[in-house]
Design an enzyme around this catalytic site. Sequence first.
Site, PDB file in Angstrom:
ATOM      1  N   HIS A   1      -4.045  -9.558   3.206  1.00 34.67           N
ATOM      2  CA  HIS A   1      -5.490  -9.645   3.413  1.00 34.67           C
ATOM      3  C   HIS A   1      -5.816 -10.671   4.491  1.00 34.67           C
ATOM      4  CE1 HIS A   1      -6.366  -8.089  -0.929  1.00 34.67           C
ATOM      5  NE2 HIS A   1      -6.173  -7.112  -0.073  1.00 34.67           N
TER       6      HIS A   1
ATOM      7  N   TYR B   1      -9.452  -9.328  -6.843  1.00 34.58           N
ATOM      8  CA  TYR B   1      -8.366  -9.117  -7.792  1.00 34.58           C
ATOM      9  C   TYR B   1      -8.299 -10.194  -8.872  1.00 34.58           C
ATOM     10  CZ  TYR B   1      -6.642  -5.659  -4.492  1.00 34.58           C
ATOM     11  OH  TYR B   1      -6.527  -4.566  -3.680  1.00 34.58           O
TER      12      TYR B   1
ATOM     13  N   ARG C   1      -1.061  -1.811  -6.914  1.00 30.97           N
ATOM     14  CA  ARG C   1      -1.306  -2.968  -6.036  1.00 30.97           C
ATOM     15  C   ARG C   1      -2.244  -3.950  -6.725  1.00 30.97           C
ATOM     16  NH1 ARG C   1      -1.462  -4.574  -0.518  1.00 30.97           N
ATOM     17  NH2 ARG C   1      -3.514  -5.147   0.288  1.00 30.97           N
TER      18      ARG C   1
ATOM     19  N   LYS D   1      -2.229  -2.561   7.808  1.00 33.51           N
ATOM     20  CA  LYS D   1      -3.386  -2.138   8.598  1.00 33.51           C
ATOM     21  C   LYS D   1      -3.347  -2.795   9.971  1.00 33.51           C
ATOM     22  CE  LYS D   1      -6.547  -1.139   4.790  1.00 33.51           C
ATOM     23  NZ  LYS D   1      -7.854  -1.434   4.181  1.00 33.51           N
TER      24      LYS D   1
ATOM     25  N   HIS E   1      -2.865   2.588  -5.546  1.00 33.60           N
ATOM     26  CA  HIS E   1      -3.579   1.327  -5.348  1.00 33.60           C
ATOM     27  C   HIS E   1      -3.799   0.580  -6.664  1.00 33.60           C
ATOM     28  CE1 HIS E   1      -5.405  -0.954  -2.101  1.00 33.60           C
ATOM     29  NE2 HIS E   1      -6.288  -1.401  -2.967  1.00 33.60           N
TER      30      HIS E   1
ATOM     31  N   ARG F   1       0.840  -1.187   0.000  1.00 32.79           N
ATOM     32  CA  ARG F   1       0.000   0.000   0.000  1.00 32.79           C
ATOM     33  C   ARG F   1       0.887   1.254   0.000  1.00 32.79           C
ATOM     34  NH1 ARG F   1      -2.076  -3.602   3.880  1.00 32.79           N
ATOM     35  NH2 ARG F   1      -4.178  -4.382   3.422  1.00 32.79           N
TER      36      ARG F   1
END
Length: 303
Positions: free
Chosen positions: A274, A283, A251, A177, A248, A153
Amino acid sequence: MTAEACALRLQLQSFLDYLRLECGLAENSMAAYRRDLERLLDFLFARGIFDWRNVRADDLSEFLASERAAGMADKTLARRVSALRMFSRFLSVEVTRQEDAAQFLAPPKLEQGLPRMLSTADVSRFLDAPAGDSPLVLRDRAMLHTLYATGARASEVCDLTLARLHLDEGYLQVRGKGSKERVVPISRRAVDHFKEYLSRGRPPLMRFPTDIAFLSKTGRRVSRNRLWEVVKHYAVAARIAPELLHPHTLRHCFATHLLENGADIRSVQEMLGHVSIATTQIYTHVDANRLRNVMLRFHPRAG
């Protein structure tokens, strides 16, 4: 401001401290939650409600309705519902000891739209756009290659420190995150550009001792907004519409190109950081030709 309003703002700060210290919420998420909940408090104060014990479910529903009427996107509304529900639950447990007013609030349903996608040729042209060998160009080239080579990110790339670089071993440590750490591999070409920046680009940018890898022209950490500007600048240089390309997007391209070339989705999930594989499946937009080839190869009566 009344004493009750001051108390409610202090309770908001206590909630944000809880998110930061106990939940490990990322700074960007914290800032978004603060904005969302300060808007809620302003709405309540305008209606003469200064004590959370006087808040009813209808008040919260009307706040969300007013946000939607103001043109708020569903994705933003969904985050606001999430912030509101967490705040209300926190207060019902820690402060009011009464029924949670937000327990039945439902977020808007979101369409799982596919992220924007570039072809490998477009990505190659974009990565080749930085021209020259000035310190800032060397930095930009290294940042862009790192974004695409790792799928990290924007904030993760901006927060990289020298201690987290393991370039000879071919990997980086990033903090994602929720302050979760993960290891991501990095391609040989990106490593070469990174090393060139570290040896020739970074020293002239240093104004004071720092462990931050990517430095601005003032010697500070490159901000996330500045990285967005860098991406937009080189999109124009590569003759790619700037609205189609942001950090992004790279990504997304990283994940999609890996999957199209045979990578397994579990490995991609781990590299992207994730928690749920359902997020990674966004994706997996695969072109019709590849789906047809899979069918022809594996279906027992495809011949």
